[in-house]
Design a protein around this motif. Structure first.
Motif, PDB file in Angstrom:
ATOM      1  N   CYS A 113      35.682  90.876  48.371  1.00 15.88           N
ATOM      2  CA  CYS A 113      35.736  89.679  47.518  1.00 15.88           C
ATOM      3  C   CYS A 113      35.097  89.930  46.161  1.00 15.88           C
TER       4      CYS A 113
ATOM      5  N   LEU B  87      38.382  80.129  41.516  1.00 13.23           N
ATOM      6  CA  LEU B  87      38.236  79.883  42.954  1.00 13.23           C
ATOM      7  C   LEU B  87      39.594  79.733  43.634  1.00 13.23           C
TER       8      LEU B  87
ATOM      9  N   ASN C  39      40.925  82.288  46.433  1.00 12.39           N
ATOM     10  CA  ASN C  39      41.393  81.760  47.720  1.00 12.39           C
ATOM     11  C   ASN C  39      42.770  82.308  48.073  1.00 12.39           C
TER      12      ASN C  39
ATOM     13  N   ALA D  38      32.494  75.728  46.865  1.00 14.89           N
ATOM     14  CA  ALA D  38      33.082  75.497  48.180  1.00 14.89           C
ATOM     15  C   ALA D  38      31.924  75.394  49.157  1.00 14.89           C
TER      16      ALA D  38
ATOM     17  N   ILE E 200      36.820  79.000  50.948  1.00 13.05           N
ATOM     18  CA  ILE E 200      37.704  79.892  50.215  1.00 13.05           C
ATOM     19  C   ILE E 200      38.352  80.880  51.184  1.00 13.05           C
TER      20      ILE E 200
END
Length: 260
Positions: free
Chosen positions: A85, A105, A109, A148, A170
């Protein structure tokens, strides 16, 4: 068996060195936010939590991006997710030069979902992350925040202002763009900002062997937020160590704090 265990632990310790070399550390954070700290206490040797901090100049803007993420799980699986990530964020922010919190974001995702959920049901990976994203305009001191699950705490004039994260994870669904809310605010002198994962508040211990919980955490931050950041970090670490006592740590613990 002991030799095999030693070999595994040795490999994980080396993996931790690799993870620490790739992810943002406290010195890198201080290069962007000089009056800041990064407290990291992995449950195991490697962590599923990570900090991402970058300062970028784009379209006449001078921006600082501070991200704190909590990947599903901890230990080796969490560490793999953190590196993956972190790489996705580098691609979105540094290579593609996107910085809007909602867009970043939503794109993150989509990248996680497309790569992990397109497998067959028997091999599908359900991992994702909770995340805090803070964007600071260094010229105007205007900020944008999106999260989130994870919130942002702002202490100003000895009062707490909370910016809540949305009730999403996410990587959990294919499209969350319309579910992400962006919060805007302006930094003022002596403001104290805190980003954190849930490991601190969920840690069990104390005289009744219960969780530390948010109320106790907020009271602690209120008590220490006017102190120097190095003192804040020491107080936070000492408090959770005393609370935990001889009980096991149940999750990775990570906090970012800085003063204006």
């Amino acid at each position: 068996v002991e030799k095999q265990k030693d070999n595994v632990v040795s490999s994980i310790r080396y993996a931790s060195r690799i993870q620490q070399a790739l992810l943002t550390d406290e010195q890198q954070l201080k290069n962007i936010l000089p009056n800041s700290f990064l407290l990291q206490k992995p449950k195991d040797i490697v962590s599923g939590d990570f900090c991402y901090a970058e300062r970028i100049k784009i379209k006449g803007k001078d921006l600082s991006i501070i991200i704190l993420a909590d990947c599903t799980g901890h230990g080796v699986p969490g560490a793999f997710m953190s590196l993956l990530c972190y790489n996705y964020l580098n691609q979105i922010i540094k290579i593609n030069q996107h910085y809007n919190p909602v867009y970043v974001l939503a794109t993150l995702n989509k990248m996680i979902y497309n790569n992990f959920h397109r497998k067959q049901a028997d091999t599908k990976i359900s991992d994702g992350m909770d995340i805090s994203y803070l964007l600071i305009d260094n010229q105007t001191q205007n900020c944008e925040f999106a999260g989130a699950h994870n919130p942002l705490y702002l202490y100003r004039n000895n009062e707490l202002i909370t910016f809540c994260g949305d009730r999403i994870s996410i990587g959990g669904k294919s499209n969350i763009l319309r579910k992400i809310n962006k919060h805007c605010f302006h930094l003022e002198p002596n403001d104290s900002i805190f980003l954190f994962t849930d490991g601190y508040v969920d840690q069990s211990g104390g005289p009744n062997h219960d969780k530390f919980k948010y109320r106790r955490f907020r009271e602690l931050l209120l008590k220490i937020h006017n102190q120097e950041v190095d003192v804040q970090k020491k107080e936070l670490e000492l408090t959770i160590d005393e609370w935990k006592g001889n009980k096991d740590q149940i999750d990775d613990i990570t906090l970012i704090g800085f003063r204006v």
